[in-house]
Design a protein around this motif. Sequence first.
Motif, PDB file in Angstrom:
ATOM      1  N   GLU A 121       0.837  -1.337   0.053  1.00  0.00           N
ATOM      2  CA  GLU A 121       0.166   0.057   0.143  1.00  0.00           C
ATOM      3  C   GLU A 121       0.907   1.117   0.149  1.00  0.00           C
ATOM      4  OE1 GLU A 121      -3.298   0.620   3.142  1.00  0.00           O
ATOM      5  OE2 GLU A 121      -3.519  -1.398   2.105  1.00  0.00           O
ATOM      6  N   LYS A 122       1.820   1.136   0.842  1.00  0.00           N
ATOM      7  CA  LYS A 122       2.805   2.529   0.940  1.00  0.00           C
ATOM      8  C   LYS A 122       3.542   2.456  -0.468  1.00  0.00           C
ATOM      9  CE  LYS A 122       4.427   5.177   3.639  1.00  0.00           C
ATOM     10  NZ  LYS A 122       4.814   6.043   3.999  1.00  0.00           N
ATOM     11  N   VAL A 123       3.835   1.385  -1.114  1.00  0.00           N
ATOM     12  CA  VAL A 123       4.578   1.745  -2.475  1.00  0.00           C
ATOM     13  C   VAL A 123       3.644   2.470  -3.201  1.00  0.00           C
ATOM     14  CG1 VAL A 123       5.586   0.463  -4.539  1.00  0.00           C
ATOM     15  CG2 VAL A 123       6.133  -0.113  -1.841  1.00  0.00           C
ATOM     16  N   GLU A 124       2.390   1.959  -3.399  1.00  0.00           N
ATOM     17  CA  GLU A 124       1.260   2.602  -4.367  1.00  0.00           C
ATOM     18  C   GLU A 124       0.959   3.899  -3.966  1.00  0.00           C
ATOM     19  OE1 GLU A 124      -1.893  -1.259  -5.463  1.00  0.00           O
ATOM     20  OE2 GLU A 124      -1.943  -0.226  -3.403  1.00  0.00           O
ATOM     21  N   GLN A 125       1.068   4.107  -2.600  1.00  0.00           N
ATOM     22  CA  GLN A 125       0.774   5.456  -2.319  1.00  0.00           C
ATOM     23  C   GLN A 125       1.747   6.546  -2.873  1.00  0.00           C
ATOM     24  OE1 GLN A 125       0.725   6.120   1.986  1.00  0.00           O
ATOM     25  NE2 GLN A 125      -1.462   5.329   2.252  1.00  0.00           N
TER      26      GLN A 125
END
Length: 630
Positions: free
Chosen positions: A531-535
């Motif tokens: 999720e963090k990478v996507e963000q």
Amino acid sequence: MTGKEIITKFKTFFIEKGHVEIPNAPLIPENDPTTLFTSSGMQPLIPYLAGEVHPQGKRFVNVQNVFRGQGALDDIDEVGDNRHLTFFRMIGNWSLGDYFKKEQLPWMFEYITQHLNLDPEKLYVSVFEGYKEIPKDEESINIWNEIFSNVGIDPKERIFPYGPKKNWWSRAGVPENMPVGELGGPDSEIFYDFGAELKIHENSIYKDEKCHINCDCGRYLEISNNVFMQYKKNANGEFDNLPQKNVDHGSGLERFIMATENEPDVFKTSLFYPIIQTIEKQTEKNYLDFTREMRMITGHLSSSVFIISAGVTPSNKEQGYILRRLLRRAIDSFEKLKGRELSPIIESLVNQYKETDPVLVDKFEEIKNTILEEQGKYEHTRKEAIKFIQKKYSLTPTLSHRERIKGEGVGDELMGQTEISADDAFILYSTHGLSPTQIKSLGYVFNDQEFANKMKEHKTLSKTASAGMFKGGLADHSELTVKGHTATHLLQQALRDLFGTQLHQIGSNITSERLRFDFNFDRKLTDEEIEKVEQIVREKIKDSLPVHFEILPIEEAKKVGAIGLFDEKYEKQVKIYFIGGSGKEGDHNAYSKEFCGGPHVNNTSDIKSFKITRQEKIGVGKQRLYAVVQ
Ligand code: GLY
């Protein structure tokens, strides 16, 4: 003249004319999801032929190892005649919108007649006769007229126009078969004449003449193909002009060897004949009596050796499947001749190629073991196939498996034939991987027509399953693929933001359906990390970062912190894509700085969405992420 001498003369000739040598690209293309093998010298240059700026300039020369065993460039079934090989070394030069026909054609004539010392009297050429909106190539005709006249040869007997089947080149073949976005153009080929006495048969299909330069009889040999790469197919099936007119020239080294040795049989040239002699020894048979079989053993094994040295092992899919087919064809011919050992043949092959491809010597054990292992597996497969049929038909084995497979101890006529259903033959084909000929060589007969119907059904199914494959290489510059390229740069930088700069790309593969990114990492990412990478990637998209490239000297690129694999042997200048900063030339203060050929979007806001869809472990310390963009 040895292969190495021909290569050196060619490189020197073109380097003196301002060309830069580019590396032999890997036989298994990196970052090209649409093709299994590098099958022409132009393949790694496609983005640049289409108009992207190349950091090394506009004139290139190289020798490219190519394999032609897929799609429109599939010559596997041609192996066995006097000249076809599936693996060969393609000698090439390119002009990216720089010089064109009036330089290329005289240069090739000069190289061939003055550096390879071929007699101009033995040379003929073909040119494009025109097709639909693409005109006849009068310019090349005029140039050839002058070239032949200058050496006192009547051009009328030397220049022959042909239609798109013969004088149009694209990786997909004739214009109709080209997918949208594929590059192509008319070409002019040069032929070498081995002499009238070599005419073997008279059924040339061209021009209603008995024998012609494009006749298959073996008298004439195409030794050089000069493609004038200037068109791109559009969605209406028509051709748009590329932003520049390119030259894409490729000649087979093995064919230059044939011509310089005046030897109409490639397998009797100094390159291949020692291998044939080893086969003669191992089979105690004569090349004259078993020409086709010995050509197949040599041709298929030489391709296999190079494919294995590129890291492929036989399997049931993709490159591994093609390798398996080649090896099994070679083994079939070898067994037909009741050959003893394959190892001395492999050794002889590596020996013959080692001057130009020393890597084969380093990999000799790996190559030999892979081939011998596949030989063992093939034998096992056939034993299993025999067991399956004997069980199904309640047959009492009259011959041992080995006898059946090798036809040992009995003449073929005594081996006995068992009639099996087309369905069972198809099972042997689809699950045991045996071809109809291989099934028959085990002593099984079946209804050929019913089997052909099954095959047809199956082909339709597998075509649907592999739709999209072989459509064309990086010519896939569709909007989504270009967005995917830029998103991949953002993804790499986002991963480095989170996990540190030791993390880097080890592979990527982008289609219009999804992007795939491989990197060095020793565990799966948690859901939170994903999720963090996507963000991060989404934030960079939202920030509307400008994207621009600059051509920099390699030291400068390293200094500004650009990442990526440089090939320092060949590259003095590199193309770096910057995402972020002001987007102005000279502003290197960007979020992502990466070595790349392009193309990319102009601004990250062109990407509308980004989502990671899957991850998998692909080896020790290697992770893979899949993502989609819109
Ligand atoms: N690209 C030209 C050829 O492969 O013949």
